[in-house]
Design an enzyme around this catalytic site. Structure first.
Site, mmCIF file in Angstrom:
data_model
loop_
_atom_site.group_PDB
_atom_site.id
_atom_site.type_symbol
_atom_site.label_atom_id
_atom_site.label_comp_id
_atom_site.label_asym_id
_atom_site.label_seq_id
_atom_site.Cartn_x
_atom_site.Cartn_y
_atom_site.Cartn_z
ATOM 1 N N SER A 156 15.596 -80.429 -25.757
ATOM 2 C CA SER A 156 16.678 -80.012 -24.862
ATOM 3 C C SER A 156 18.066 -80.206 -25.446
ATOM 4 C CB SER A 156 16.570 -80.734 -23.516
ATOM 5 O OG SER A 156 17.205 -81.973 -23.560
ATOM 6 N N LYS A 204 21.452 -85.970 -21.911
ATOM 7 C CA LYS A 204 22.211 -84.771 -21.537
ATOM 8 C C LYS A 204 23.696 -84.983 -21.783
ATOM 9 C CE LYS A 204 18.892 -82.371 -19.256
ATOM 10 N NZ LYS A 204 17.798 -83.191 -19.865
#
Lengths: 204, 204
Positions: free
Chosen positions: B116, B159
Site C-alpha cells: 500500500s 499510511k
DNA sequence: TACACTGTAGAACGTGAGTTCTATGCTTGC
DNA sequence: GCAAGCATAGAACTCACGTTCTACAGTGTA
C-alpha cells in the site's frame, strides 16, 4: 525483570553509560566517585556490587575499568514486528529480532540521483550502501564505471547487471529507459564494477 | 595521509581494534604484549608512541587503558558522492559527508508487508524506522492503530496522514487503494498513532 | 666503517585502581 | 525502641599499569 535502582545507583549507572560513550572505555571506581560525589572508593564498589546483582552490569574482577554494561543496546534496533501497508486488518506478530544498522562496515555510501532504478523502488535522494568486495551475481544491482578517456569518462551508473552470451547488459529499472549493452571485450577493458548494492536507506 | 605501519605496529593496532570490539575497553600495555608476543611493557610503549606519532591512536597519559583509537569509524559510513541512476553521464561529485546509521536511537523497527505504500517506494519486506515521540505533521507517514475491540482490533497500518475539516484521512500510497476516513471523534477515541516513519531501510 | 633506525628485553619506579574492613548515620517496619 | 537495610566515609592493602632507562642486535645507508 530488572530490579529498581535507587537514586545513587541510577546516577552511577547513567554516568557509566555516558562515560563509555564519551571515552570509549569504562570509568574507574574513583572516577565514578568523583562524578556522583561519593568520597570513598569502597562505597562506589558497594554500589557496583548491587548494580551487578541487579543485572545492570558485569565486572571482570581485579581488572582496571572492568565494568561491562549489559543491555547496552549494541547499535541494533528492535524489530517489533511486521506491519500491514495494505488493509488495516493485519496485526503485529512478534517477530522479535534485531536490525543491526551497524553491520555495514565494509560498505561506502552513494546518494542516488535520477529515476532509473525507480521500478526497484530506489528513488531520487536515497542512499545506497555499496560493498566493494562482494561477489557479483546475475541480477545484482551494481555501480559500474566507464573508465576510458571519453566525454563520459569516470561516469558511474547504477544498474542491474546480466551476463549474456557475448555481452553484458546493464539494465535500468525504469520502463522508459533502455538497457546499455557492452561487449565482453569492451567490458573487460573499459568498465569497472565499483561494487554491489547491499542495502538502501532513505531518510524522511 | 597516514604513515605506513611496520609489521609489529600493524599487529598491535589490529589487536587493539579487536580487543576494543570484544571487550568494550582498550587493552593494557601488558595485554598487548601478551597478544603480539612482546615480553617487555616498555617495548609495547615504544610501539604505541610510534602509533601515536603516526596518528593511529591517541593516549591519555598515565590513565589505565588510556588508548583512544582514531579513525575508529564511529558507526558512520562515508558518503562518497552521488551517483546517476539515469544516463551514465553523471560523475561523482565529492559530497564528502557521513551517513550515520547509528543516529537512530529512539526509533523501533517494523517490517513492512504489503504494497500500500508502494508509490512512495516503500516495498514489501522493507524495514521502516518509527519514532514514537516525533511531532506529526500533515503528509507524514505514520503507524496508526485502531484500538477498539472489534474484529480488527489492534490492527496497525502504515499510511500518510492528513487532517481535513472534520475528519482524518489515512492515505495509502497506492493508486489502486482508497483512503480511510475517520471522524475527529472516532479518531480521538478509537485510534492511536504509534509513531512517525523517519527512515526506510532495505537489505538485498 | 660508522651512523641512524627499528625491534627487542629487562628491570625498576611511582602511581593507578580494585578490594576489603571498620564505623557511622539515616530511614522504615515491627 | 530495635533490628534491618541502605547510604556513606576513611583507611589500608595489594596488585595493576603506565613510564622511564639501560642495553643490545639486525638492517640499511652515507
Amino acid at each position: 525483570m530488572e530490579a529498581e535502582l535507587s537514586d545513587p545507583q541510577a546516577r552511577i549507572y547513567a554516568f557509566i553509560n555516558e562515560y563509555v560513550r564519551e571515552h570509549g572505555r569504562p570509568p574507574t571506581n574513583r572516577e565514578i566517585g568523583g562524578a556522583v560525589d561519593i568520597q570513598s572508593t569502597g562505597h562506589v564498589d558497594y554500589h557496583l556490587t548491587i548494580l551487578e546483582k541487579k543485572g545492570y552490569i558485569r565486572r571482570e574482577r581485579k581488572k582496571s575499568r572492568g565494568i561491562i554494561l549489559m543491555h547496552s543496546e549494541p547499535r541494533g534496533l528492535r524489530i517489533e514486528g511486521t506491519i500491514a501497508a495494505g488493509v488495516p486488518l493485519d496485526i503485529y506478530p512478534d517477530a522479535r529480532d534485531t536490525l543491526d544498522l551497524g553491520e555495514h562496515t565494509r560498505e561506502y555510501v552513494l546518494q542516488v540521483r535520477g529515476q532509473s532504478m525507480i521500478d526497484d523502488h530506489i528513488a531520487d535522494g536515497d542512499y545506497v550502501l555499496v560493498d566493494r568486495d562482494a561477489a557479483i551475481n546475475d541480477g545484482d544491482i551494481v555501480v559500474a564505471t566507464h573508465t576510458v578517456a571519453t566525454a563520459d569518462a569516470g561516469a558511474a551508473t547504477l544498474k542491474r547487471i546480466y551476463k549474456e552470451q557475448d555481452r553484458i547488459r546493464l539494465q535500468p529499472a525504469n520502463s522508459t529507459m533502455d538497457p546499455i549493452y557492452v561487449s565482453k571485450a569492451e567490458w573487460d577493458h573499459e568498465w569497472e564494477v565499483q561494487g554491489k548494492v547491499t542495502a538502501v536507506y532513505r531518510r524522511f
